[in-house]
Design an enzyme around this catalytic site. Structure first.
Site, PDB file in Angstrom:
ATOM      1  N   CYS A   1     -25.951  17.875 -22.214  1.00 34.98           N
ATOM      2  CA  CYS A   1     -27.328  17.418 -23.074  1.00 34.98           C
ATOM      3  C   CYS A   1     -27.235  16.621 -22.599  1.00 34.98           C
ATOM      4  O   CYS A   1     -27.475  15.690 -24.361  1.00 34.98           O
ATOM      5  CB  CYS A   1     -27.746  18.499 -24.110  1.00 34.98           C
TER       6      CYS A   1
ATOM      7  N   CYS B   1     -29.853  14.823 -26.011  1.00 39.64           N
ATOM      8  CA  CYS B   1     -29.542  15.974 -27.206  1.00 39.64           C
ATOM      9  C   CYS B   1     -28.575  14.383 -27.725  1.00 39.64           C
ATOM     10  O   CYS B   1     -28.074  13.961 -28.911  1.00 39.64           O
ATOM     11  CB  CYS B   1     -28.784  16.952 -27.646  1.00 39.64           C
ATOM     12  N   ASP B   2     -27.763  14.318 -26.484  1.00 36.49           N
ATOM     13  CA  ASP B   2     -26.207  13.122 -27.009  1.00 36.49           C
ATOM     14  C   ASP B   2     -25.818  12.030 -27.130  1.00 36.49           C
ATOM     15  O   ASP B   2     -24.884  11.411 -27.463  1.00 36.49           O
ATOM     16  CB  ASP B   2     -24.467  14.981 -26.959  1.00 36.49           C
TER      17      ASP B   2
END
Ligand code: NAP
Length: 350
Positions: free
Chosen positions: A169, A172-173
């Site tokens: 992701c 997300c990261d």
């Protein structure tokens, strides 16, 4: 005892369904999943995919701020003590957001069971569910909110470096310090891979897209985006052979293998992002609900959460391969609870 409604799943869809069902006095019973090694390895532990992410900057209502006091007063101290609540200003993290939703559902009377539903029988009424620990439960209505899990290639080196450079992701990261101004790898050739690669160019010095064929699967517009971005380099006809790294630095590079002549070569990288699709968590259904061609639960009416079996509703990523956002999952969770409540009322069960 026959439940009014059982909810399976503990991501934003499950908790939102529970909040609405509990406030409608349906006394929902929610299975949040079991804490098992198998679930850990495939990313299906309680609290779902968001529990595997870092900061969530796009969930409306949670601007960056000093959340410590809020979190420690909102969440039961018994659970808050195990959370890693950051000092100072930060955006709410995925695990924090999930704990908040869980707490909110609990506060309104949701009964939570930390177990997996492994089998259901939708041919009988009430429906019968069996859990991993061997218990059976009966319910009039069922909300399936079991989500999806990101696909991984299954390389041992890939799981060894999860959370230390390997992710599924980018949104997300991607902004983590370890990925800044460094070359990064994205595996896949679909829309997700292009989207992830494009997103990562904000942070990376260069993004190598590793694709196993000589043609992208992504839509035309996305292909143009990838091909036109000077920071994206597509490594055609290659597969990821190994993630390279060490204990201290995490991921330091990858070894690629040519799909044409089997030759290998290495590239330096501080991160590897898998974008090779998702798998909805539907195994336990064993064919009892209609699925789409891609294996997601089929919603049978537009803007409704009804499925092919009356009294069974689906919410979140298990039925949505398009939006796949925390906030859209929460929205469909709410819809499923309202749909279930109305259906139960029409049956004279509520
Ligand atoms: P996808 O379209 O199924 O693409 C998966 C990609 O991963 C394909 O290129 C596939 O290669 C590759 N792949 C799969 N298994 C692999 C393996 N074991 N080893 C190496 N490569 C592998 O999945 P997606 O990109 O996640 O998209 C899912 C759906 O969401 C699609 O309908 C897509 O259009 C949609 N979506 C849309 C947007 C957007 O419009 N902004 C963004 C994201 C997703 P092959 O091509 O060789 O099969």
């Amino acid at each position: 005892m026959v439940e009014n409604v059982i909810i399976i799943g503990s991501g934003p869809a499950g908790w939102s369904a529970a909040i609405y069902a509990a406030r409608a006095e349906l006394k929902p019973l929610l299975f949040e999943g079991a804490i098992t090694e198998e679930n850990r390895l495939q990313g299906t532990l309680p609290l779902g995919q968001l529990a595997l992410t870092t900061e969530v900057e796009n969930y409306a209502g949670f601007p960056t701020g000093d959340l410590k006091q809020f979190l420690t007063t909102a969440i039961d101290s018994e659970r808050a003590q195990y959370m890693n609540i950051h000092e100072g200003r930060h955006a709410v993290t995925g695990p924090e957001l999930m704990e908040l939703m869980r707490q909110q559902a609990y506060n309104f009377g949701t009964r939570i069971v930390t177990d997996d539903v492994v089998e259901i029988d939708l041919s009988k009424r009430p429906f019968v569910l069996r859990t991993l620990d061997g218990g059976t439960h009966q319910t009039h209505a069922l909300i399936v909110a079991t989500g999806a899990r990101a696909n991984y290639l299954g390389l041992p080196s890939e799981s060894a470096f999860k959370n230390r450079g390997v992710s599924a992701c980018a949104v997300c990261d991607g902004a983590l310090p370890r990925f800044r101004n460094k070359p990064l790898i994205v595996v896949g050739g679909g829309d997700s891979a292009v989207e992830e690669a494009t997103y990562l160019t904000k942070y990376a010095s260069k993004v190598h897209m590793i694709h196993r064929r000589d043609k992208l699967r992504a839509s035309m517009i996305m292909q143009e985006r990838a091909l036109g971005n000077p920071k994206i380099q597509i490594e055609w006809n290659h597969t990821l052979d190994e993630v390279l790294g060490n204990e201290k630095d995490g991921v330091t590079g990858v070894r690629l293998r040519s799909a044409v002549n089997n030759a290998t070569r290495e590239l330096p990288a501080s991160g590897v992002f898998l974008a090779i699709g998702h798998t909805p968590n539907t195994d336990f259904l064993k064919g009892q609900l209609d699925l789409t061609e891609k294996g997601y639960i089929r919603w049978t009416k537009p803007f409704r959460t009804e499925t092919s079996v009356e009294g069974v509703f689906a919410a979140g990523d298990v039925a949505d391969d398009n939006y796949r956002q925390a906030i859209t999952s929460a929205g469909t969770g709410c819809m499923a609870a309202l749909d279930a409540e109305r259906w139960l009322a029409a049956q004279g069960n509520h």
